[in-house]
Design an enzyme around this catalytic site. Structure first.
Site, PDB file in Angstrom:
ATOM      1  NE  ARG A  17     -45.192 -15.561  -8.539  1.00 16.10           N
ATOM      2  CZ  ARG A  17     -46.005 -15.208  -9.544  1.00 16.10           C
ATOM      3  NH1 ARG A  17     -47.156 -15.829  -9.699  1.00 16.10           N
ATOM      4  NH2 ARG A  17     -45.654 -14.258 -10.401  1.00 16.10           N
ATOM      5  NE  ARG A  52     -48.391 -12.957  -6.747  1.00 18.89           N
ATOM      6  CZ  ARG A  52     -47.706 -12.281  -7.684  1.00 18.89           C
ATOM      7  NH1 ARG A  52     -46.408 -12.238  -7.635  1.00 18.89           N
ATOM      8  NH2 ARG A  52     -48.346 -11.630  -8.650  1.00 18.89           N
ATOM      9  CB  CYS A  76     -51.410  -9.693 -13.346  1.00 19.92           C
ATOM     10  SG  CYS A  76     -50.785  -9.301 -14.996  1.00 19.92           S
ATOM     11  CB  THR A 104     -49.420 -12.253 -16.853  1.00 15.34           C
ATOM     12  OG1 THR A 104     -49.213 -11.740 -15.516  1.00 15.34           O
ATOM     13  CG2 THR A 104     -49.470 -11.107 -17.850  1.00 15.34           C
ATOM     14  NE  ARG A 150     -41.418 -15.359 -11.242  1.00 14.25           N
ATOM     15  CZ  ARG A 150     -40.087 -15.374 -11.467  1.00 14.25           C
ATOM     16  NH1 ARG A 150     -39.625 -15.762 -12.632  1.00 14.25           N
ATOM     17  NH2 ARG A 150     -39.256 -14.977 -10.539  1.00 14.25           N
ATOM     18  NE  ARG A 208     -40.553 -12.149 -14.181  1.00 15.19           N
ATOM     19  CZ  ARG A 208     -41.634 -12.084 -13.424  1.00 15.19           C
ATOM     20  NH1 ARG A 208     -41.522 -12.024 -12.102  1.00 15.19           N
ATOM     21  NH2 ARG A 208     -42.846 -12.098 -13.962  1.00 15.19           N
ATOM     22  CD  GLU A 212     -42.883  -8.050 -13.520  1.00 16.17           C
ATOM     23  OE1 GLU A 212     -43.430  -7.951 -12.424  1.00 16.17           O
ATOM     24  OE2 GLU A 212     -43.512  -8.293 -14.568  1.00 16.17           O
TER      25      GLU A 212
HETATM   26  N1  DAR Z   1     -46.316  -3.886 -16.427  1.00 17.80           N
HETATM   27  C1  DAR Z   1     -47.418  -4.816 -16.444  1.00 17.80           C
HETATM   28  C2  DAR Z   1     -46.912  -6.174 -15.909  1.00 17.80           C
HETATM   29  C3  DAR Z   1     -47.640  -7.379 -16.334  1.00 17.80           C
HETATM   30  C4  DAR Z   1     -46.983  -8.689 -15.905  1.00 17.80           C
HETATM   31  N2  DAR Z   1     -46.237  -8.622 -14.621  1.00 17.80           N
HETATM   32  C5  DAR Z   1     -46.881  -8.714 -13.432  1.00 17.80           C
HETATM   33  N3  DAR Z   1     -48.155  -9.013 -13.324  1.00 17.80           N
HETATM   34  N4  DAR Z   1     -46.175  -8.535 -12.284  1.00 17.80           N
HETATM   35  C6  DAR Z   1     -47.888  -4.853 -17.907  1.00 17.80           C
HETATM   36  O1  DAR Z   1     -49.107  -4.791 -18.136  1.00 17.80           O
HETATM   37  O2  DAR Z   1     -47.041  -4.954 -18.760  1.00 17.80           O
END
Ligand code: DAR
Length: 367
Positions: free
Chosen positions: A122, A234, A278, A280, A287, A318, A323
């Site tokens: 994705r 997404r 995010c 990340t 991903r 995961r 998640e």
């Molecule tokens: N609970 C957030 C999740 C960060 C990574 N996961 C995402 N973006 N779905 C944290 O700041 O830990």
């Protein structure tokens, strides 16, 4: 108001050393911002302030946030992705030149002795013309959905991506009721109720649920677009099989097709690649994951041993539902490379192919 927020952040820093957003916040930089800039940066940090147990602890709320607040986000990105603060991301989908792959470039899991597995790749994308989900109004969210429904009209008639859109927005012509929604969630096609995610709620990303949310699903259920989740879109391809190229190549074609639809323009940063909510996910937004049974490494009913083995291999573990979900009863876990940023799309899928072989070796040793 902002003085109180600064004092609160400074107070939380000592107690929560793993919260990257809090740790990278510097009052000396913050005070140089305009009042609007201060409000915007605090908006980015709100999830990490309200949930100090966060790992990342911040989300971008406008497409330009990463560039507008570079002194902050460059530190966040360097710390999480373990890159230099002046790094620049490069996107590349070509496997050419990547070492350690089969000469024919076919990433066939069967060559590793693996059976057909659930493969999924994705990419998160956001439209340049809207605020990111953390700052959208209800009208923005419905406007995004309506814009995407018009775009889906270009896909519905195609043999390769034809399908239908399912909306959670009351009154939408494609509206589905709770039972139909839950059925799509159970099939891992539709995303879970965002109201239940405290991180997304505090970030403003879950606001106005369920307005402006839905998913487009192709007839073969192998091509899905989530609308209005953590990112505007997404875009994902999934398939049960052994050749990773099948889902990887289809996703690239799908992204090119969607981005080529008139009126759709994805948000990109010259320095950071594809813009995502995010940090990340920044850069590729990608991903690439497999669902694989690891009954030996999960024999204690948890993912602890699997995570300990996977982490040095650059892999995240995961639950079977994604998640924050538990492992499957048969030891099924979701495995994916952790890296998203300052790595190319091709290197992500190649790293999954190379690392899964090593993980399976450890699973067999644990028998
Ligand atoms: N609970 C957030 C999740 C960060 C990574 N996961 C995402 N973006 N779905 C944290 O700041 O830990």
């Amino acid at each position: 108001m902002s003085e109180d927020a600064v004092a609160r952040i400074e107070g939380l820093k000592a107690e929560w050393p793993n919260n990257i957003g809090l740790q990278c916040f510097e009052a000396a930089y913050f005070v140089t911002l305009s009042e609007d800039g201060k409000a915007r940066l605090l908006n980015c940090l709100n999830s990490g302030i309200e949930n100090p147990d966060s790992e990342m602890g911040c989300y971008a709320c406008q497409p330009s946030d990463y560039d507008d607040f570079k002194p902050f986000f460059s530190k966040v990105l360097a710390r999480y992705h373990k890159v230099s603060e002046d790094t620049r991301h490069v996107n590349n989908w070509s496997l050419d030149g990547i070492e350690g792959l089969p000469a024919d470039g076919v990433l066939d899991l069967a060559r590793l002795g693996l059976p057909a597995l659930s493969m999924r790749v994705r990419a998160g994308r956001n439209l340049k013309e809207f605020p990111l989900p953390g700052s959208m109004t209800k009208d923005d969210r419905i406007g995004l959905e309506n814009k995407m429904m018009a775009a889906f009209e270009k896909l519905i008639a195609r043999p390769d991506y034809g399908g239908r859109y399912h909306s959670l927005t009351p009154g939408n012509p494609c509206f589905i009721d709770d039972a139909a929604y839950q059925e799509l969630v159970d099939q891992h096609i539709m995303f879970k109720n965002m109201d239940n995610d405290r991180y997304l709620t505090a970030a403003g990303i879950a606001a106005d649920w369920p307005y402006g949310r839905g998913c487009y699903v192709s007839a073969d259920k192998g091509f899905i677009i989530w609308v209005g989740e953590e990112d505007h879109l997404r875009i994902m391809c999934m398939q049960r099989g052994t050749v990773l190229n099948d889902v990887f190549d289809r996703l690239k074609s799908a992204l090119d097709l969607v981005e080529g639809i008139e009126g759709l323009e994805f948000a990109y940063s010259d320095d950071y690649g594809a813009v995502t909510s995010c940090p990340t996910n920044l850069g590729t937004g990608m991903r690439a994951s497999l669902h694989i049974q690891l009954p030996n490494l999960t024999s204690d009913g948890t993912d602890k041993r699997a995570k300990a083995i996977a982490k040095p291999l650059g892999l995240s573990v995961r639950g079977a539902g994604g998640e924050h979900t538990p492992i499957g009863e048969d030891g099924t876990v979701d495995i994916s490379p952790s890296a998203r940023f300052c790595i190319t799309e091709a290197e992500i899928v190649a790293s999954l192919y190379k690392a899964i072989a090593l993980l399976v070796e450890e699973e067999n040793k644990a028998a």
